[in-house]
Write a protein that holds these residues in place. Structure first.
Motif: not given
Length: 125
Positions: A42-65
């Motif tokens: 949900a947070e990466s969806v919000s960040r993507t919409l706020q910045t227009n830079k596609v932001t994913y969630w990295s399962r291996s790093r457990q962090s935003f990408w």
């Protein structure tokens, strides 16, 4: 595209899996080519919409990408679409450079033809 119906959007209205993730398919705005699939929360969806830079969630790093943050191969968001079951996203993007970490335009560069794998594209130079 004609607007038929509008309403406010809340990322929590999406259907996430047991890990709190939703798949997101990235598609090139011009060529319509499917570039990749990655996970969002949900947070990466919000960040993507706020910045227009596609932001994913990295399962291996457990962090935003943020796509292209280190490689420069960014995905600028043009449109974010929700499927009918609200359990998958389609990000229509303007892709700079290759989308795949193997330096290919698309992550879908292998075709299975008559029980054989066929490489469809070489890495970009």
């Amino acid at each position: 595209m004609q607007k038929v119906f509008t309403m406010s959007f809340d990322p929590s209205s999406l259907t996430y899996n047991e890990a709190g993730l939703i798949p997101c398919i990235a598609q090139d705005e011009e060529s319509q080519e499917i570039l990749m699939m990655a996970w969002m929360n949900a947070e990466s969806v919000s960040r993507t919409l706020q910045t227009n830079k596609v932001t994913y969630w990295s399962r291996s790093r457990q962090s935003f990408w943020v796509k292209g943050e280190s490689s420069g191969h960014v995905q600028q968001l043009i449109d974010l679409r929700v499927d009918c079951d609200r359990d998958c996203l389609l990000a229509v993007v303007r892709q700079t450079g290759p989308a795949c970490h193997t330096n290919r335009r698309s992550c879908f560069y292998t075709s299975i033809q008559k029980d054989e794998e066929v490489e469809l594209m070489q890495p970009m130079m």
